[in-house]
Design a protein around this motif. Structure first.
Motif, PDB file in Angstrom:
ATOM      1  N   THR A 294       0.837  -1.199   0.000  1.00  0.00           N
ATOM      2  CA  THR A 294       0.000   0.000   0.000  1.00  0.00           C
ATOM      3  C   THR A 294       0.875   1.254   0.000  1.00  0.00           C
ATOM      4  OG1 THR A 294      -1.731  -1.165   1.197  1.00  0.00           O
ATOM      5  CG2 THR A 294      -1.793   1.250   1.246  1.00  0.00           C
ATOM      6  N   LEU A 295       0.532   2.180  -0.867  1.00  0.00           N
ATOM      7  CA  LEU A 295       1.254   3.445  -0.935  1.00  0.00           C
ATOM      8  C   LEU A 295       0.572   4.463  -0.024  1.00  0.00           C
ATOM      9  CD1 LEU A 295       3.398   5.288  -2.321  1.00  0.00           C
ATOM     10  CD2 LEU A 295       1.614   5.870  -3.986  1.00  0.00           C
ATOM     11  N   THR A 296       1.324   5.043   0.897  1.00  0.00           N
ATOM     12  CA  THR A 296       0.796   6.121   1.728  1.00  0.00           C
ATOM     13  C   THR A 296       0.829   7.420   0.923  1.00  0.00           C
ATOM     14  OG1 THR A 296       1.607   5.039   3.723  1.00  0.00           O
ATOM     15  CG2 THR A 296       1.099   7.391   3.883  1.00  0.00           C
ATOM     16  N   ASN A 297      -0.370   8.014   0.732  1.00  0.00           N
ATOM     17  CA  ASN A 297      -0.496   9.216  -0.107  1.00  0.00           C
ATOM     18  C   ASN A 297      -1.504  10.155   0.556  1.00  0.00           C
ATOM     19  OD1 ASN A 297      -0.595  11.081  -2.164  1.00  0.00           O
ATOM     20  ND2 ASN A 297      -1.608   9.731  -3.642  1.00  0.00           N
ATOM     21  N   PRO A 298      -1.122  10.816   1.689  1.00  0.00           N
ATOM     22  CA  PRO A 298      -2.096  11.562   2.498  1.00  0.00           C
ATOM     23  C   PRO A 298      -2.705  12.763   1.794  1.00  0.00           C
ATOM     24  CG  PRO A 298       0.135  12.046   3.200  1.00  0.00           C
ATOM     25  CD  PRO A 298       0.235  10.908   2.232  1.00  0.00           C
ATOM     26  N   ASN A 299      -2.049  13.261   0.790  1.00  0.00           N
ATOM     27  CA  ASN A 299      -2.564  14.453   0.103  1.00  0.00           C
ATOM     28  C   ASN A 299      -3.243  14.141  -1.212  1.00  0.00           C
ATOM     29  OD1 ASN A 299      -1.438  16.237   2.116  1.00  0.00           O
ATOM     30  ND2 ASN A 299       0.546  15.650   1.281  1.00  0.00           N
ATOM     31  N   ASN A 300      -3.501  12.830  -1.441  1.00  0.00           N
ATOM     32  CA  ASN A 300      -4.216  12.400  -2.643  1.00  0.00           C
ATOM     33  C   ASN A 300      -3.577  12.946  -3.918  1.00  0.00           C
ATOM     34  OD1 ASN A 300      -6.245  10.948  -1.201  1.00  0.00           O
ATOM     35  ND2 ASN A 300      -7.188  12.910  -0.676  1.00  0.00           N
ATOM     36  N   LEU A 301      -2.249  12.853  -3.981  1.00  0.00           N
ATOM     37  CA  LEU A 301      -1.531  13.320  -5.161  1.00  0.00           C
ATOM     38  C   LEU A 301      -1.727  12.344  -6.315  1.00  0.00           C
ATOM     39  CD1 LEU A 301       1.801  14.249  -3.367  1.00  0.00           C
ATOM     40  CD2 LEU A 301      -0.122  15.747  -3.890  1.00  0.00           C
ATOM     41  N   THR A 302      -1.641  12.824  -7.525  1.00  0.00           N
ATOM     42  CA  THR A 302      -1.718  11.968  -8.705  1.00  0.00           C
ATOM     43  C   THR A 302      -0.375  11.282  -8.898  1.00  0.00           C
ATOM     44  OG1 THR A 302      -3.326  13.427  -9.755  1.00  0.00           O
ATOM     45  CG2 THR A 302      -2.122  11.904 -11.189  1.00  0.00           C
ATOM     46  N   VAL A 303      -0.392   9.939  -8.960  1.00  0.00           N
ATOM     47  CA  VAL A 303       0.841   9.157  -8.941  1.00  0.00           C
ATOM     48  C   VAL A 303       0.961   8.332 -10.210  1.00  0.00           C
ATOM     49  CG1 VAL A 303       2.097   7.322  -7.727  1.00  0.00           C
ATOM     50  CG2 VAL A 303       0.849   9.052  -6.429  1.00  0.00           C
ATOM     51  N   THR A 304       2.189   8.214 -10.732  1.00  0.00           N
ATOM     52  CA  THR A 304       2.497   7.289 -11.826  1.00  0.00           C
ATOM     53  C   THR A 304       3.548   6.306 -11.335  1.00  0.00           C
ATOM     54  OG1 THR A 304       4.165   8.795 -12.701  1.00  0.00           O
ATOM     55  CG2 THR A 304       1.959   8.949 -13.625  1.00  0.00           C
ATOM     56  N   TYR A 305       3.571   5.105 -11.929  1.00  0.00           N
ATOM     57  CA  TYR A 305       4.434   4.020 -11.482  1.00  0.00           C
ATOM     58  C   TYR A 305       5.364   3.586 -12.608  1.00  0.00           C
ATOM     59  CZ  TYR A 305       0.879   3.746  -7.804  1.00  0.00           C
ATOM     60  OH  TYR A 305       0.019   4.039  -6.781  1.00  0.00           O
ATOM     61  N   GLU A 306       6.580   3.151 -12.214  1.00  0.00           N
ATOM     62  CA  GLU A 306       7.579   2.747 -13.205  1.00  0.00           C
ATOM     63  C   GLU A 306       8.451   1.636 -12.626  1.00  0.00           C
ATOM     64  OE1 GLU A 306      11.001   4.820 -16.053  1.00  0.00           O
ATOM     65  OE2 GLU A 306      10.229   5.856 -14.290  1.00  0.00           O
ATOM     66  N   SER A 307       8.874   0.673 -13.480  1.00  0.00           N
ATOM     67  CA  SER A 307       9.757  -0.418 -13.073  1.00  0.00           C
ATOM     68  C   SER A 307      11.135  -0.222 -13.700  1.00  0.00           C
ATOM     69  CB  SER A 307       9.197  -1.776 -13.506  1.00  0.00           C
ATOM     70  OG  SER A 307      10.151  -2.804 -13.305  1.00  0.00           O
ATOM     71  N   SER A 308      12.190  -0.543 -12.937  1.00  0.00           N
ATOM     72  CA  SER A 308      13.548  -0.421 -13.469  1.00  0.00           C
ATOM     73  C   SER A 308      13.904  -1.567 -14.400  1.00  0.00           C
ATOM     74  CB  SER A 308      14.557  -0.375 -12.319  1.00  0.00           C
ATOM     75  OG  SER A 308      14.535  -1.589 -11.582  1.00  0.00           O
ATOM     76  N   ASP A 309      13.170  -2.677 -14.340  1.00  0.00           N
ATOM     77  CA  ASP A 309      13.416  -3.821 -15.225  1.00  0.00           C
ATOM     78  C   ASP A 309      12.099  -4.534 -15.474  1.00  0.00           C
ATOM     79  OD1 ASP A 309      14.203  -6.164 -16.538  1.00  0.00           O
ATOM     80  OD2 ASP A 309      16.101  -6.279 -15.429  1.00  0.00           O
ATOM     81  N   GLU A 310      11.499  -4.249 -16.606  1.00  0.00           N
ATOM     82  CA  GLU A 310      10.187  -4.806 -16.926  1.00  0.00           C
ATOM     83  C   GLU A 310      10.227  -6.320 -17.106  1.00  0.00           C
ATOM     84  OE1 GLU A 310       7.174  -3.451 -17.263  1.00  0.00           O
ATOM     85  OE2 GLU A 310       7.730  -1.392 -16.779  1.00  0.00           O
ATOM     86  N   ASP A 311      11.410  -6.891 -17.464  1.00  0.00           N
ATOM     87  CA  ASP A 311      11.501  -8.340 -17.626  1.00  0.00           C
ATOM     88  C   ASP A 311      11.476  -9.061 -16.283  1.00  0.00           C
ATOM     89  OD1 ASP A 311      11.695  -8.112 -20.385  1.00  0.00           O
ATOM     90  OD2 ASP A 311      13.885  -7.933 -20.342  1.00  0.00           O
ATOM     91  N   VAL A 312      11.939  -8.398 -15.251  1.00  0.00           N
ATOM     92  CA  VAL A 312      11.908  -8.987 -13.912  1.00  0.00           C
ATOM     93  C   VAL A 312      10.544  -8.779 -13.268  1.00  0.00           C
ATOM     94  CG1 VAL A 312      12.884  -8.873 -11.577  1.00  0.00           C
ATOM     95  CG2 VAL A 312      14.385  -8.741 -13.570  1.00  0.00           C
ATOM     96  N   ALA A 313      10.045  -7.538 -13.297  1.00  0.00           N
ATOM     97  CA  ALA A 313       8.727  -7.213 -12.742  1.00  0.00           C
ATOM     98  C   ALA A 313       8.194  -5.988 -13.473  1.00  0.00           C
ATOM     99  CB  ALA A 313       8.817  -6.952 -11.245  1.00  0.00           C
ATOM    100  N   SER A 314       7.032  -6.122 -14.123  1.00  0.00           N
ATOM    101  CA  SER A 314       6.414  -4.990 -14.814  1.00  0.00           C
ATOM    102  C   SER A 314       5.335  -4.389 -13.928  1.00  0.00           C
ATOM    103  CB  SER A 314       5.818  -5.435 -16.154  1.00  0.00           C
ATOM    104  OG  SER A 314       4.830  -6.435 -15.956  1.00  0.00           O
ATOM    105  N   VAL A 315       5.011  -3.094 -14.157  1.00  0.00           N
ATOM    106  CA  VAL A 315       4.046  -2.412 -13.312  1.00  0.00           C
ATOM    107  C   VAL A 315       3.102  -1.594 -14.183  1.00  0.00           C
ATOM    108  CG1 VAL A 315       5.558  -0.410 -12.945  1.00  0.00           C
ATOM    109  CG2 VAL A 315       3.784  -0.938 -11.272  1.00  0.00           C
ATOM    110  N   ASN A 316       1.819  -1.558 -13.794  1.00  0.00           N
ATOM    111  CA  ASN A 316       0.832  -0.713 -14.462  1.00  0.00           C
ATOM    112  C   ASN A 316       1.099   0.733 -14.069  1.00  0.00           C
ATOM    113  OD1 ASN A 316      -1.801   0.828 -14.624  1.00  0.00           O
ATOM    114  ND2 ASN A 316      -2.386  -1.088 -15.657  1.00  0.00           N
TER     115      ASN A 316
END
Length: 671
Positions: free
Chosen positions: A194-216
C-alpha cells in the motif's frame, strides 16, 4: 515537501516575532500567488502534536477567475479555514503567532482560541497582513485558529510558535511505502504494498526492469516475470501549486528458491566450479550462491575475524574451491584459526569469481571476501602443540590442548609411549595436561610420545623431547650431507612475535646466522600458534649463510595451513637459479644448477607474488666435491657408543678427533 517560495510569508513573520522569542518553528502552506483550497490536511509535528487544517468552500457555484484559480481546476475558493491541535500536557506554548497574507476579496476575520478562551482577533483584508499572537503559557489545551468571511481566498499563511524553546515544524506527509523489499519466485503472483499518499496526489508508477517485474503505470499493479534479478518499483508525483514532486519506491528480487546454488539446493563444489568458469576472469557473480562441501585445507587467519580455507566434495585437495577471507556462521567473526578444521562440513554463501593474477600464472575459482557460513557441522578434533621441548634437568611439562566443535573433557584420556618411564604423573583432568620428568644425564637428547584420545575425534600425538645434560655428552655424529634450519619447534631464532619486522635483520641459532626482511606493508614474524616463520609477501626474503661447501639442492618445508597461491624461488643476488614453485603447504624442492653450486655462494628464498609463505624447515643438501666419495646418512644425531669407527682409508681407529670417519657404514663428521 514545501517549495522554497512558500516560506516568504514565514520569513516576514519571523522578522516580526523575533523580539518575542529566540527559537521559532514555522508551519507554512500555500505558495505565493496561489490561493489555499485544500479541503483537509493532517500532519504531525516533531513533538507529536497532530494538526488538522480544514477549508470550507462556498456553497454556491462561481465563475473561475485567473487571479485566484489554479490552472485547469474549477474549484470553489474557501470561505473559512480552521487550524486545530491539542497541546501536549508536558510541554508549554510560551509564545504564539498566526499570520495571513495575499488576501483578495472582502474583509475577513481571524480568531485565535486556546481552550474556550479567545486570546486574539484581527481583520484580514486585501491591503493589510494580519498577525494575532499571545505571550501567555499554555499546555494540554485545544488550540484553534479560524479565518472566516473570506470571499476569494487566502494566498499565503503561516503559523509560528515557541514550545519550551524547541523548534516546531509541521509539513504535509509525502509518498511512502511501509514495506520496501520483497523476494518472490519467477512468475509468482504479487500484491503491491500500500502506498501512503495523504494528500491524494496523482501518482504514476515505473519499473527499473520490466523483464523482472512490470508495473501498471496508473494503478501500480505488478506482474512478476520469468527472469531472475532485481527490479525497483517507483511511485512518483509531479510538482503542483502546493506540493513539491514526491517519490517512493520498493524492490522486488525474483529468484527460484529451489534453483541450483540456492539455500535449499546448494551447489556441490564441482558444480560451483563449473558455474564460476562461465563468469570470465575476475568477474564477480551478480548474485550470492550457496555451496556445500567439506573443508579440505585451512590457510590462515586474517584480521582477527576471517579465515581463508578450501572446500571440496570429498575432503581432499584434488578438486577444491577457495573460500577467501570467510566469516563464520551468519557473518560472525572467527575467533581463531582453529575454529575450522579439515573434515568440517559447511555450506558457504557469498559471491564467487574466477581469480586470475596479473601474469595469468595463477587461476583459482573462489568465494570473494566477506562470504559467510550458513551451516556448519564440525568434526571433533583435538588441538594441541605437536612438540613440547624440555631442558635436561627435572622439569614439569605441560601440553596445552582444546577439543574443537563438540565433545566434553569427561571422555578425554591419554596414553604414554611404552618404555618411557622418565615421564610420570600425567594429569589430564584439566587443560593444560601436566606431567613431570626425571633428569636427563644419559648423554643424548631423548623423546617420547603422548597420545591424546577423545570420543569421536582422531588421536593427537604429541612428541615430548628432553635435552641432554651437556656435561655428559660423549661424542655426537653429525650428518654430513645436509644441514637443517628448523623453525617449527620454538622461536629459538628470536624472531619478532607481536609486531611484524620489515627491515632486514640478522638472526642466529645453532651456530648459523641468517638474514630476513619483509616487504612494504607486509613484514615477517614468528607465529607461536602454528610454530612457523611467516614471511610475506612479494619482495620478502630469507638469506642463508655462505657455506664452505657446494650446494646441490634446497628444500623448503611449509606449514600445512600455508597458502596454496604463494609463489617463491631461490635467488643468487637478483637472479633466480631454480624453478619457481606455487603453494607453500608442503615441501618445495629447488635444484641448484652446477654453475651456481660453488662454496661461498649466498642463497636467498624470495616470495614472488602477493601472498604469505609459512616456513617450518629449510634443508640444504651438500653437493659433491671433486675427488670425494659420499655415503648417504639418514640419522641426524646419535651417540657413538661401542660402534666400530674407521677412517677414510678403511683403517679402524680406537680414538677419534675432529674429522671425517665411517661409522656403521656411514660417512660422518666428528665435531
Amino acid at each position: 515537501m514545501m517549495k522554497k517560495l512558500r516560506y516568504l510569508c514565514t520569513l516576514l513573520l519571523m522578522a516580526v516575532a523575533s523580539a518575542m522569542w529566540a527559537d521559532t518553528g514555522t508551519i507554512a502552506f500555500g505558495k505565493n500567488g496561489t490561493k489555499i483550497d485544500k479541503t483537509s490536511v493532517i500532519g504531525t509535528d516533531n513533538l507529536g502534536n497532530t494538526w488538522t487544517i480544514t477549508t470550507v468552500a462556498q456553497e454556491s457555484s462561481f465563475t473561475q477567475q485567473d487571479d485566484y484559480s489554479q490552472v485547469g481546476a474549477a474549484k470553489k475558493p474557501a470561505t473559512s479555514i480552521t487550524f486545530t491541535t491539542t497541546l501536549a500536557e508536558e510541554k508549554e506554548i510560551k509564545s504564539f503567532s498566526a499570520k495571513f497574507g495575499g488576501f483578495s476579496g472582502t474583509d475577513g476575520t481571524i480568531t485565535l482560541k486556546i481552550g474556550d478562551t479567545t486570546v486574539g482577533t484581527g481583520v484580514l483584508n486585501a491591503t493589510n497582513d494580519v498577525t494575532v499572537s499571545t505571550n501567555q503559557a499554555y499546555k494540554g489545551k485545544v488550540l484553534t485558529i479560524t479565518v472566516t468571511d473570506i470571499s476569494k481566498g487566502v494566498k499565503c499563511y503561516s503559523i509560528s510558535y515557541s514550545y519550551d524553546g524547541e523548534t516546531i515544524e509541521l509539513s504535509p506527509a509525502g509518498l511512502a511505502y511501509e514495506e520496501t523489499a520483497f523476494t518472490v519466485a519467477p512468475g509468482a503472483s504479487f500484491t503491491a504494498p500500500t502506498l501512503t499518499n495523504p494528500n491524494n496526489l496523482t501518482v504514476t508508477y515505473e519499473s527499473s526492469d520490466e523483464d523482472v517485474a512490470s508495473v501498471n503505470a496508473s494503478t501500480g499493479a505488478v506482474t512478476i516475470g520469468t527472469k531472475e534479478g532485481k527490479a525497483t518499483i517507483t511511485a512518483s508525483s509531479e510538482e503542483n501549486d502546493q506540493y513539491e514532486a514526491g517519490e517512493a519506491s520498493y524492490t522486488i528480487t525474483v529468484k527460484d528458491p529451489n534453483g541450483p546454488g540456492t539455500e535449499t539446493n546448494p551447489f556441490t563444489v564441482e558444480k560451483a566450479i563449473s558455474f564460476i568458469n562461465t563468469l570470465g576472469d575476475n568477474v564477480l557473480s551478480d548474485k550470492e550462491v550457496y555451496v556445500s562441501g567439506i573443508v579440505s585445507q585451512v590457510d590462515h587467519y586474517v584480521g582477527d575475524k576471517y579465515i581463508t580455507y578450501w572446500i571440496s566434495d570429498d575432503g581432499t585437495t584434488t578438486t577444491q574451491l577457495e573460500v577467501y577471507k570467510g566469516l563464520g556462521l551468519n557473518g560472525a567473526a572467527f575467533k581463531a584459526i582453529t575454529d575450522l578444521g579439515v573434515g568440517d562440513k559447511v555450506t558457504v554463501c557469498g559471491k564467487v569469481k574466477l581469480y586470475k593474477n596479473n601474469s595469468g600464472s595463477v587461476i583459482i575459482p573462489e568465494f570473494d571476501a566477506d562470504n559467510k557460513l550458513v551451516s556448519f557441522e564440525g568434526v571433533t578434533r583435538i588441538v594441541a602443540d605437536d612438540v613440547v621441548t624440555l631442558e635436561y634437568d627435572a622439569t614439569s611439562g605441560e601440553i596445552a590442548y582444546t577439543v574443537q566443535n563438540q565433545g566434553s573433557v569427561s571422555s578425554f584420556s591419554v596414553e604414554l609411549e611404552a618404555g618411557c618411564d622418565w615421564i610420570s604423573n600425567i594429569n589430564y583432568a584439566t587443560s593444560p595436561i601436566t606431567f613431570t620428568t626425571t633428569e636427563n644425564d644419559g648423554g643424548a637428547d631423548r623423546s617420547a610420545t603422548i597420545t591424546l584420545h577423545h570420543t569421536g575425534a582422531e588421536d593427537k600425538v604429541v612428541t615430548v623431547t628432553q635435552k641432554c645434560n651437556p656435561d655428559n655428552v660423549k661424542m655426537v655424529i653429525e650428518e654430513e650431507d645436509k644441514i637443517t634450519f628448523s623453525f617449527n619447534t620454538n622461536n629459538k631464532w628470536d624472531f619478532p612475535t607481536d609486531t611484524k619486522g620489515i627491515d632486514e635483520a640478522e638472526y642466529t641459532a645453532d651456530g648459523y646466522t641468517i638474514k630476513v626482511a619483509g616487504s612494504t606493508g607486509n613484514g615477517y614474524k614468528y607465529d607461536n600458534n602454528v610454530k612457523c616463520l611467516l614471511l610475506g609477501k612479494e619482495g620478502a626474503y630469507l638469506s642463508l649463510p655462505a657455506f664452505s661447501f657446494p650446494v646441490s639442492k634446497i628444500e623448503v618445508e611449509g606449514n600445512s595451513g600455508a597458502s596454496g597461491k604463494v609463489t617463491q624461488n631461490i635467488f643468487v643476488d637478483d637472479e633466480a637459479v631454480s624453478t619457481e614453485t606455487t603453494g607453500a603447504a608442503e615441501t618445495n624442492t629447488y635444484e641448484i644448477p652446477s654453475d651456481n653450486q660453488a662454496a661461498g655462494t649466498i642463497y636467498t628464498l624470495k616470495v614472488t607474488n602477493d601472498y604469505n609463505t609459512q616456513i617450518t624447515k629449510i634443508i640444504v643438501y651438500k653437493g659433491e666435491e671433486s675427488g670425494t666419495i659420499s655415503t648417504g646418512i639418514n640419522n641426524i644425531e646419535q651417540t657413538i657408543g661401542d660402534a666400530a669407527i674407521y677412517n677414510l682409508n678403511g683403517v679402524r681407529v680406537n680414538k677419534v678427533q675432529k674429522g671425517v670417519y665411517v661409522v656403521n657404514g656411514k660417512k660422518v663428521v666428528i665435531k
